[in-house]
Write a protein that holds these residues in place. Structure first.
Motif, PDB file in Angstrom:
ATOM      1  N   ALA A  76      -0.420   6.067 -82.392  1.00 60.47           N
ATOM      2  CA  ALA A  76      -0.229   4.836 -83.134  1.00 60.47           C
ATOM      3  C   ALA A  76       1.081   4.914 -83.905  1.00 60.47           C
ATOM      4  CB  ALA A  76      -1.405   4.627 -84.085  1.00 60.47           C
ATOM      5  N   PRO A  77       1.676   3.750 -84.259  1.00 62.80           N
ATOM      6  CA  PRO A  77       2.974   3.763 -84.951  1.00 62.80           C
ATOM      7  C   PRO A  77       2.956   4.578 -86.227  1.00 62.80           C
ATOM      8  CG  PRO A  77       2.421   1.543 -84.189  1.00 62.80           C
ATOM      9  CD  PRO A  77       1.215   2.402 -83.957  1.00 62.80           C
ATOM     10  N   ASP A  78       1.828   4.537 -86.980  1.00 63.78           N
ATOM     11  CA  ASP A  78       1.772   5.244 -88.259  1.00 63.78           C
ATOM     12  C   ASP A  78       0.985   6.551 -88.165  1.00 63.78           C
ATOM     13  OD1 ASP A  78       3.173   3.131 -89.367  1.00 63.78           O
ATOM     14  OD2 ASP A  78       1.349   2.024 -89.888  1.00 63.78           O
ATOM     15  N   ALA A  79       0.699   6.988 -86.941  1.00 64.51           N
ATOM     16  CA  ALA A  79      -0.108   8.192 -86.787  1.00 64.51           C
ATOM     17  C   ALA A  79       0.660   9.414 -87.271  1.00 64.51           C
ATOM     18  CB  ALA A  79      -0.524   8.363 -85.338  1.00 64.51           C
ATOM     19  N   LYS A  80      -0.034  10.288 -87.967  1.00 67.95           N
ATOM     20  CA  LYS A  80       0.589  11.501 -88.460  1.00 67.95           C
ATOM     21  C   LYS A  80       0.453  12.642 -87.473  1.00 67.95           C
ATOM     22  CE  LYS A  80      -0.267  10.283 -93.318  1.00 67.95           C
ATOM     23  NZ  LYS A  80      -0.874  10.721 -94.595  1.00 67.95           N
ATOM     24  N   GLU A  81      -0.502  12.556 -86.573  1.00 69.02           N
ATOM     25  CA  GLU A  81      -0.728  13.607 -85.605  1.00 69.02           C
ATOM     26  C   GLU A  81      -0.538  13.074 -84.197  1.00 69.02           C
ATOM     27  OE1 GLU A  81      -4.531  15.295 -86.147  1.00 69.02           O
ATOM     28  OE2 GLU A  81      -4.198  15.901 -88.222  1.00 69.02           O
ATOM     29  N   PRO A  82      -0.103  13.920 -83.266  1.00 63.95           N
ATOM     30  CA  PRO A  82       0.028  13.474 -81.870  1.00 63.95           C
ATOM     31  C   PRO A  82      -1.329  13.196 -81.257  1.00 63.95           C
ATOM     32  CG  PRO A  82       0.374  15.840 -82.048  1.00 63.95           C
ATOM     33  CD  PRO A  82       0.303  15.315 -83.454  1.00 63.95           C
ATOM     34  N   ALA A  83      -1.361  12.265 -80.333  1.00 65.47           N
ATOM     35  CA  ALA A  83      -2.611  11.909 -79.679  1.00 65.47           C
ATOM     36  C   ALA A  83      -2.887  12.841 -78.509  1.00 65.47           C
ATOM     37  CB  ALA A  83      -2.558  10.460 -79.195  1.00 65.47           C
ATOM     38  N   ALA A  90      -5.535   9.950 -81.414  1.00 63.28           N
ATOM     39  CA  ALA A  90      -4.952  10.887 -82.369  1.00 63.28           C
ATOM     40  C   ALA A  90      -6.036  11.496 -83.244  1.00 63.28           C
ATOM     41  CB  ALA A  90      -3.912  10.178 -83.232  1.00 63.28           C
ATOM     42  N   GLU A  91      -7.099  10.703 -83.490  1.00 62.10           N
ATOM     43  CA  GLU A  91      -8.216  11.183 -84.289  1.00 62.10           C
ATOM     44  C   GLU A  91      -9.503  10.974 -83.506  1.00 62.10           C
ATOM     45  OE1 GLU A  91      -8.267   9.354 -88.076  1.00 62.10           O
ATOM     46  OE2 GLU A  91      -6.293  10.096 -88.694  1.00 62.10           O
ATOM     47  N   ASP A  95     -16.629  17.379 -83.469  1.00 65.06           N
ATOM     48  CA  ASP A  95     -17.899  17.895 -82.961  1.00 65.06           C
ATOM     49  C   ASP A  95     -18.082  17.564 -81.488  1.00 65.06           C
ATOM     50  OD1 ASP A  95     -18.372  18.773 -85.498  1.00 65.06           O
ATOM     51  OD2 ASP A  95     -19.731  17.137 -86.033  1.00 65.06           O
ATOM     52  N   ILE A  96     -17.436  16.507 -81.011  1.00 63.19           N
ATOM     53  CA  ILE A  96     -17.537  16.090 -79.615  1.00 63.19           C
ATOM     54  C   ILE A  96     -16.352  16.596 -78.802  1.00 63.19           C
ATOM     55  CG2 ILE A  96     -17.559  14.096 -78.056  1.00 63.19           C
ATOM     56  CD1 ILE A  96     -19.017  12.539 -80.205  1.00 63.19           C
ATOM     57  N   CYS A  97     -15.147  16.379 -79.325  1.00 64.39           N
ATOM     58  CA  CYS A  97     -13.933  16.704 -78.564  1.00 64.39           C
ATOM     59  C   CYS A  97     -13.383  18.091 -78.856  1.00 64.39           C
ATOM     60  CB  CYS A  97     -12.847  15.660 -78.843  1.00 64.39           C
ATOM     61  SG  CYS A  97     -13.311  13.984 -78.365  1.00 64.39           S
ATOM     62  N   ALA A 108      -3.828  18.219 -76.431  1.00 64.04           N
ATOM     63  CA  ALA A 108      -5.100  17.790 -75.854  1.00 64.04           C
ATOM     64  C   ALA A 108      -6.243  18.456 -76.595  1.00 64.04           C
ATOM     65  CB  ALA A 108      -5.167  18.129 -74.365  1.00 64.04           C
ATOM     66  N   HIS A 109      -7.379  17.767 -76.660  1.00 59.99           N
ATOM     67  CA  HIS A 109      -8.579  18.350 -77.245  1.00 59.99           C
ATOM     68  C   HIS A 109      -9.164  19.402 -76.302  1.00 59.99           C
ATOM     69  CE1 HIS A 109      -8.666  14.339 -79.403  1.00 59.99           C
ATOM     70  NE2 HIS A 109      -8.741  15.198 -80.409  1.00 59.99           N
ATOM     71  N   VAL A 110      -9.791  20.389 -76.871  1.00 56.73           N
ATOM     72  CA  VAL A 110     -10.366  21.479 -76.079  1.00 56.73           C
ATOM     73  C   VAL A 110     -11.312  20.952 -75.012  1.00 56.73           C
ATOM     74  CG1 VAL A 110     -11.827  23.529 -76.167  1.00 56.73           C
ATOM     75  CG2 VAL A 110     -10.171  23.110 -77.988  1.00 56.73           C
TER      76      VAL A 110
END
Length: 317
Positions: A76-83, A90-91, A95-97, A108-110
């Motif tokens: 997202a434009p204001d995202a602080k973390e990479p997706a 990004a978020e 517990d799932i991802c 990437a998520h685990v």
């Protein structure tokens, strides 16, 4: 030799290898233009099913277009973390991802990686992103641009139902909302809502039965959101409640809240898609109970009669 960083860009598809198993070895060169027709079939064979026959190749132009589509939702434009490259979020619920893995521009998520179809972790954990090759990740991203999630309807679905002849795909963060089951244990099989496993227990809860964890009423029958202990058949609980307990207890201390069975109960919960991490319980983090082993170190009498003083009395026992 100077090591070049991984660059995420248009590439040509290659064969997918499954560790060192000769059944999945790729003997062709990287310059091939067409992927192996049975790639998805092999993935289904490994995860418990067979593919419906998806064997079309991916052109270089298609990779570029798909990558642009994916990049549009990666952050997202204001995202602080990479997706995450696979679920495009990004978020997401850790517990799932699971946690995020980042290396050389890849993120990437685990469990997005482990559940994604046609991506296999290599024995060499230092290769690519924790053993997942950048080339395979890029191919999964381009392939997902053509797949619609059966839950949210958006493109970018990377997880395929492993049931034979099922063509449903979904995002991992959408699994819970769509009542999809993902088994958090090798070989990480996934099922759409229609083919999700059900508990083989012919029992219904008594009227007024409450979850022993949250003490709230449960449904009148077993379902995706209401589970029962296969051992005692008396403990009924909400999926979210038992998932929370599993995350806190870990595999070593996870058991039925009522009968304390930890064998048949754990196996059944794995099958039903409960994530049970293989680690120590969270209540032992940071030596939370270390003070229980401490002894009082001095005499507290108003007038200590020991000639050596209060501290020395404790040292000598």
């Amino acid at each position: 030799m100077k090591e070049e960083p991984y660059i995420l860009g248009p590439i040509k598809p290659v064969k997918v290898t499954w560790q060192e198993d000769p059944r999945f070895q790729d003997s062709s060169s990287e310059s091939d233009d067409e992927p192996e027709p049975s790639e998805i079939g092999k993935d289904r064979e490994i995860r418990g099913g067979r593919a419906p026959g998806e064997d079309r190749g991916v052109s270089a132009q298609g990779l570029i277009a798909d990558r642009k589509m994916a990049e549009g939702k990666q952050e997202a434009p204001d995202a602080k973390e990479p997706a995450c490259l696979l679920c495009r979020r990004a978020e997401a619920d850790p517990d799932i991802c699971g946690d995020k893995w980042e290396k050389h521009g890849l993120c990437a998520h685990v469990f997005c990686l482990k559940f994604a179809s046609l991506i296999f972790q290599q024995d060499n954990g230092r290769m690519g992103l924790k053993g997942f090759r950048p080339r395979d990740i890029q191919l999964a991203v381009s392939r997902a641009a053509q797949q619609h999630c059966c839950v949210c309807g958006e493109t970018g679905a990377t997880i395929m139902c492993c049931q034979e002849d099922c063509d449903r795909w979904f995002h991992l963060p959408c699994a819970k909302e769509g009542h999809c089951v993902t088994k958090y244990i090798t070989p990480y099989r996934s099922y759409c809502p229609e083919h999700s496993p059900e508990q083989d227990v012919t029992v219904i809860p008594e009227p007024g039965t409450e979850c022993p964890i949250c003490m709230e009423p449960v449904e009148e029958r077993k379902s995706y959101t209401t589970l029962v202990c296969p051992a005692c058949k008396r403990a009924w609980f909400h999926r979210d409640c038992i998932q929370g307990q599993a995350l806190r207890a870990g595999a070593l201390y996870f058991q039925c809240p009522l009968c304390r069975d930890d064998d048949e109960f754990s196996v059944q919960m794995f099958i039903m898609g409960i994530r049970i991490p293989f680690r120590e319980p969270t209540w032992e983090d940071n030596d939370a109970f270390a003070e229980l082993g401490d002894r009082h170190s001095r005499c507290n009498a108003r007038k200590c009669l020991y000639p050596g003083g209060r501290e020395e009395a404790e040292e000598e026992g």
